[in-house]
Design a protein around this motif. Structure first.
Motif, PDB file in Angstrom:
ATOM      1  N   LEU A   1      26.374  68.895  47.929  1.00 35.51           N
ATOM      2  CA  LEU A   1      26.146  67.512  47.305  1.00 35.51           C
ATOM      3  C   LEU A   1      27.160  66.866  47.129  1.00 35.51           C
ATOM      4  N   ALA A   2      27.532  65.813  47.444  1.00 35.65           N
ATOM      5  CA  ALA A   2      28.901  64.956  47.262  1.00 35.65           C
ATOM      6  C   ALA A   2      28.384  63.623  46.641  1.00 35.65           C
ATOM      7  N   LEU A   3      29.109  63.159  45.344  1.00 34.77           N
ATOM      8  CA  LEU A   3      28.774  61.992  45.005  1.00 34.77           C
ATOM      9  C   LEU A   3      29.924  61.138  44.908  1.00 34.77           C
ATOM     10  N   GLU A   4      29.762  59.810  45.156  1.00 33.41           N
ATOM     11  CA  GLU A   4      30.904  58.750  45.198  1.00 33.41           C
ATOM     12  C   GLU A   4      30.435  57.731  44.300  1.00 33.41           C
ATOM     13  N   HIS A   5      31.493  57.050  43.716  1.00 33.36           N
ATOM     14  CA  HIS A   5      31.373  55.806  42.640  1.00 33.36           C
ATOM     15  C   HIS A   5      32.420  54.816  42.865  1.00 33.36           C
ATOM     16  N   TYR A   6      32.178  53.953  42.179  1.00 37.17           N
ATOM     17  CA  TYR A   6      33.491  52.857  41.932  1.00 37.17           C
ATOM     18  C   TYR A   6      33.913  53.200  40.368  1.00 37.17           C
TER      19      TYR A   6
ATOM     20  N   GLY B   1      35.352  52.591  36.782  1.00 37.62           N
ATOM     21  CA  GLY B   1      35.414  51.270  36.189  1.00 37.62           C
ATOM     22  C   GLY B   1      33.983  50.752  36.245  1.00 37.62           C
ATOM     23  N   MET B   2      33.342  50.478  37.307  1.00 39.10           N
ATOM     24  CA  MET B   2      31.995  50.098  37.324  1.00 39.10           C
ATOM     25  C   MET B   2      30.983  50.863  36.946  1.00 39.10           C
ATOM     26  N   THR B   3      31.230  52.149  37.236  1.00 37.71           N
ATOM     27  CA  THR B   3      30.302  53.324  36.783  1.00 37.71           C
ATOM     28  C   THR B   3      30.401  53.308  35.270  1.00 37.71           C
ATOM     29  N   GLU B   4      31.459  53.530  34.768  1.00 39.15           N
ATOM     30  CA  GLU B   4      31.341  53.653  33.343  1.00 39.15           C
ATOM     31  C   GLU B   4      30.882  52.506  32.723  1.00 39.15           C
ATOM     32  N   LYS B   5      31.257  51.171  33.062  1.00 38.63           N
ATOM     33  CA  LYS B   5      30.636  49.844  32.477  1.00 38.63           C
ATOM     34  C   LYS B   5      29.164  50.245  32.486  1.00 38.63           C
ATOM     35  N   SER B   6      28.557  50.600  33.672  1.00 33.54           N
ATOM     36  CA  SER B   6      27.147  50.733  33.758  1.00 33.54           C
ATOM     37  C   SER B   6      26.502  51.673  32.826  1.00 33.54           C
ATOM     38  N   LEU B   7      27.064  53.015  32.626  1.00 29.50           N
ATOM     39  CA  LEU B   7      26.655  53.837  31.505  1.00 29.50           C
ATOM     40  C   LEU B   7      26.740  53.306  30.094  1.00 29.50           C
ATOM     41  N   ALA B   8      27.897  52.658  29.921  1.00 26.85           N
ATOM     42  CA  ALA B   8      28.137  52.015  28.721  1.00 26.85           C
ATOM     43  C   ALA B   8      26.796  51.115  28.246  1.00 26.85           C
TER      44      ALA B   8
ATOM     45  N   LEU C   1      19.753  55.945  34.423  1.00 26.29           N
ATOM     46  CA  LEU C   1      20.965  56.475  35.169  1.00 26.29           C
ATOM     47  C   LEU C   1      20.676  56.749  36.463  1.00 26.29           C
ATOM     48  N   LYS C   2      19.697  57.516  36.806  1.00 25.06           N
ATOM     49  CA  LYS C   2      18.688  57.811  38.169  1.00 25.06           C
ATOM     50  C   LYS C   2      18.539  56.826  38.780  1.00 25.06           C
ATOM     51  N   THR C   3      18.288  55.715  38.333  1.00 24.62           N
ATOM     52  CA  THR C   3      17.753  54.426  39.132  1.00 24.62           C
ATOM     53  C   THR C   3      18.898  53.167  39.109  1.00 24.62           C
ATOM     54  N   GLU C   4      19.736  53.212  38.092  1.00 25.98           N
ATOM     55  CA  GLU C   4      20.705  52.179  37.996  1.00 25.98           C
ATOM     56  C   GLU C   4      22.197  52.396  38.191  1.00 25.98           C
ATOM     57  N   ALA C   5      22.709  53.406  37.653  1.00 21.22           N
ATOM     58  CA  ALA C   5      24.105  53.926  37.729  1.00 21.22           C
ATOM     59  C   ALA C   5      24.662  53.701  39.144  1.00 21.22           C
ATOM     60  N   PRO C   6      25.677  53.257  39.485  1.00 24.11           N
ATOM     61  CA  PRO C   6      26.318  52.965  40.684  1.00 24.11           C
ATOM     62  C   PRO C   6      26.922  54.519  41.272  1.00 24.11           C
ATOM     63  N   PHE C   7      25.954  55.347  41.715  1.00 31.70           N
ATOM     64  CA  PHE C   7      26.530  56.634  42.214  1.00 31.70           C
ATOM     65  C   PHE C   7      25.658  56.668  43.653  1.00 31.70           C
ATOM     66  N   TRP C   8      26.467  57.167  44.835  1.00 32.75           N
ATOM     67  CA  TRP C   8      26.116  57.486  46.108  1.00 32.75           C
ATOM     68  C   TRP C   8      25.944  59.099  46.597  1.00 32.75           C
ATOM     69  N   LYS C   9      24.924  59.218  46.758  1.00 37.26           N
ATOM     70  CA  LYS C   9      24.879  60.669  47.071  1.00 37.26           C
ATOM     71  C   LYS C   9      24.700  61.172  48.515  1.00 37.26           C
ATOM     72  N   ARG C  10      25.424  62.329  48.860  1.00 37.01           N
ATOM     73  CA  ARG C  10      25.451  62.445  50.170  1.00 37.01           C
ATOM     74  C   ARG C  10      25.249  63.959  50.249  1.00 37.01           C
ATOM     75  N   GLU C  11      24.319  64.594  50.932  1.00 43.93           N
ATOM     76  CA  GLU C  11      23.888  66.038  51.116  1.00 43.93           C
ATOM     77  C   GLU C  11      24.342  66.486  52.616  1.00 43.93           C
ATOM     78  N   THR C  12      24.830  67.927  52.239  1.00 44.31           N
ATOM     79  CA  THR C  12      24.863  68.628  53.190  1.00 44.31           C
ATOM     80  C   THR C  12      23.824  69.423  53.420  1.00 44.31           C
ATOM     81  N   VAL C  13      23.013  69.308  54.660  1.00 42.03           N
ATOM     82  CA  VAL C  13      21.945  70.400  54.872  1.00 42.03           C
ATOM     83  C   VAL C  13      21.667  70.777  56.124  1.00 42.03           C
ATOM     84  N   HIS C  14      20.696  71.870  56.124  1.00 37.21           N
ATOM     85  CA  HIS C  14      20.607  72.819  57.272  1.00 37.21           C
ATOM     86  C   HIS C  14      19.460  71.895  58.144  1.00 37.21           C
TER      87      HIS C  14
END
Length: 158
Positions: free
Chosen positions: A52-57, A59-66, A120-133
């Motif tokens: 699993l790889a997560l990407e984020h912006y 500054g924007m992510t930390e502000k959202s979590l705060a 966090l699961k619905t609003e925090a700016p994280f983008w998930k990419r999975e490597t799958v079979h």
């Protein structure tokens, strides 16, 4: 953000026991601690997951979590709130997220911990990419969409 709050977004693994100790350090007035630790699972949406790889912006992510933590503080009497979220590539069973909350009473600690995770699961700016079979046995990458079940969980806090 309270001086008792800690937000970390990092690529490196974290030590759950050390994070619990940090959360408890100096929280003498709080009789309750609730924590959630999420890790990479090996299966999702019908396929085996290898990474699993997560990407984020930054500054924007930390502000959202705060903002999420501030909203939790407005709802419940909380002592310390620590949120750690990993980004980058992670293998199966590696920890992704730690949410820890202290409070004078267990009801507030449990509720705030779940509330923070639901937001966090619905609003925090994280983008998930999975490597799958894939079905043909090859590996492929795919972006992970938000789940309806996560949105449904969030609605109970409205």
């Amino acid at each position: 953000m309270s001086s008792f709050d800690r937000i970390i977004v990092c690529e490196t693994p974290f030590d759950v026991a050390a994070e619990y100790a940090a959360l408890q350090r100096g929280a003498c007035a709080d009789g309750a601690c609730a924590m959630f630790v999420g890790s990479v699972r090996d299966f999702n949406a019908g396929n085996g997951v290898t990474q699993l790889a997560l990407e984020h912006y930054p500054g924007m992510t930390e502000k959202s979590l705060a903002g999420i933590i501030a909203d939790a503080r407005a709802r419940w009497g909380l002592g310390r709130v620590h949120v750690i979220h990993r980004v980058g590539a992670m293998q199966v069973n590696e920890e992704i997220v730690f949410v820890g909350v202290t409070s004078p009473h267990r009801q507030a600690a449990f509720a705030a911990c779940q509330y923070i995770m639901d937001r966090l699961k619905t609003e925090a700016p994280f983008w998930k990419r999975e490597t799958v079979h894939a079905e043909d046995g090859a590996s492929e990458e795919r972006w992970v969409d938000a789940r309806a079940s996560d949105t449904a969980e969030l609605e109970k806090w409205a």
